[in-house]
Write an enzyme that holds these catalytic residues in place. Structure first.
Site, PDB file in Angstrom:
ATOM      1  N   ASN A   1      37.212  28.742 123.816  1.00 32.21           N
ATOM      2  CA  ASN A   1      36.559  28.688 122.385  1.00 32.21           C
ATOM      3  C   ASN A   1      35.019  28.545 122.713  1.00 32.21           C
ATOM      4  O   ASN A   1      34.619  27.548 123.273  1.00 32.21           O
ATOM      5  CB  ASN A   1      37.158  27.757 121.563  1.00 32.21           C
TER       6      ASN A   1
ATOM      7  N   ASP B   1      45.686  18.649 127.953  1.00 35.91           N
ATOM      8  CA  ASP B   1      45.186  18.371 126.760  1.00 35.91           C
ATOM      9  C   ASP B   1      45.859  17.345 126.144  1.00 35.91           C
ATOM     10  O   ASP B   1      47.104  17.089 125.991  1.00 35.91           O
ATOM     11  CB  ASP B   1      45.401  19.813 125.886  1.00 35.91           C
TER      12      ASP B   1
ATOM     13  N   HIS C   1      35.173  24.520 128.772  1.00 35.16           N
ATOM     14  CA  HIS C   1      36.651  24.301 129.191  1.00 35.16           C
ATOM     15  C   HIS C   1      37.709  25.400 129.019  1.00 35.16           C
ATOM     16  O   HIS C   1      37.310  26.302 127.889  1.00 35.16           O
ATOM     17  CB  HIS C   1      37.315  23.040 128.403  1.00 35.16           C
TER      18      HIS C   1
HETATM   19  P1  AMP Z   1      38.026  23.311 121.654  1.00 35.54           P
HETATM   20  O1  AMP Z   1      38.325  23.597 120.218  1.00 35.54           O
HETATM   21  O2  AMP Z   1      38.200  24.459 122.514  1.00 35.54           O
HETATM   22  O3  AMP Z   1      36.672  22.664 122.105  1.00 35.54           O
HETATM   23  O4  AMP Z   1      39.060  22.316 122.344  1.00 35.54           O
HETATM   24  C1  AMP Z   1      39.091  20.903 122.660  1.00 35.54           C
HETATM   25  C2  AMP Z   1      40.413  20.340 123.264  1.00 35.54           C
HETATM   26  O5  AMP Z   1      40.158  19.183 123.683  1.00 35.54           O
HETATM   27  C3  AMP Z   1      41.222  20.134 122.119  1.00 35.54           C
HETATM   28  O6  AMP Z   1      42.577  21.190 122.568  1.00 35.54           O
HETATM   29  C4  AMP Z   1      41.575  18.666 121.997  1.00 35.54           C
HETATM   30  O7  AMP Z   1      43.006  18.425 121.821  1.00 35.54           O
HETATM   31  C5  AMP Z   1      41.433  18.474 123.587  1.00 35.54           C
HETATM   32  N1  AMP Z   1      40.787  16.857 123.507  1.00 35.54           N
HETATM   33  C6  AMP Z   1      39.809  16.166 122.974  1.00 35.54           C
HETATM   34  N2  AMP Z   1      39.821  14.972 123.530  1.00 35.54           N
HETATM   35  C7  AMP Z   1      40.446  15.055 124.771  1.00 35.54           C
HETATM   36  C8  AMP Z   1      40.715  14.056 125.648  1.00 35.54           C
HETATM   37  N3  AMP Z   1      40.187  12.763 125.663  1.00 35.54           N
HETATM   38  N4  AMP Z   1      41.704  14.354 126.574  1.00 35.54           N
HETATM   39  C9  AMP Z   1      42.248  15.506 126.643  1.00 35.54           C
HETATM   40  N5  AMP Z   1      42.016  16.559 125.825  1.00 35.54           N
HETATM   41  C10 AMP Z   1      41.199  16.406 124.829  1.00 35.54           C
END
Ligand code: AMP
Length: 121
Positions: free
Chosen positions: A92, A35, A105
């Site tokens: 989520n 992440d 994810h």
């Molecule tokens: P969610 O709120 O469950 O959709 O979480 C999305 C997650 O994706 C968050 O923890 C972000 O920090 C992560 N995220 C967003 N963009 C990237 C990226 N380019 N590479 C890795 N993680 C990411």
């Protein structure tokens, strides 16, 4: 429920190689990567390679092979991450679950005691 996958979401771009990622593990059906904003010493995201928006979409629409491949990735990531003492897996989902990226994810969080699941309302 109408699942309308947006192929321009950031994880779709990662899968197409348009955005870099720190890969932890990959198989035919899943990709696991760090992440970008870790909330614990271990914070890995596991995503299916297919176009599924959410856990329920994946569970309803993915083939048995895709689902097995995804769970095999979960097993490998847990081994690689060394979370024998425990971890939390979070998916989520949509507005109420505060899902930011509309590609399914699974967050794997660990490396410290994470506290109770939810703050008291
Ligand atoms: P969610 O709120 O469950 O959709 O979480 C999305 C997650 O994706 C968050 O923890 C972000 O920090 C992560 N995220 C967003 N963009 C990237 C990226 N380019 N590479 C890795 N993680 C990411």
């Amino acid at each position: 429920m109408d699942f309308n996958y947006d192929p321009q979401n950031i994880f779709a771009k990662i899968l197409r190689g348009e955005i870099p990622n720190k890969t932890v593990y990959e198989n035919d059906h899943a990709l696991a990567f760090e992440d970008i904003a870790p909330q614990a010493p271990v914070h890995i995201l596991i995503i299916p390679k297919g176009p599924y928006m959410s856990l329920d979409h994946f569970a309803m629409a993915a083939s048995a092979e895709e689902q097995v491949g995804f769970m095999q990735a979960v097993a490998e990531v847990c081994k690689i991450a060394g979370v024998e003492d425990g971890f939390r897996a979070i998916a989520n989902t949509r507005e109420a679950g505060v899902q930011d990226v509309p590609h399914f994810h699974l967050h794997i969080l660990g490396g410290r005691v994470l506290g109770r699941m939810l703050p008291k309302a």
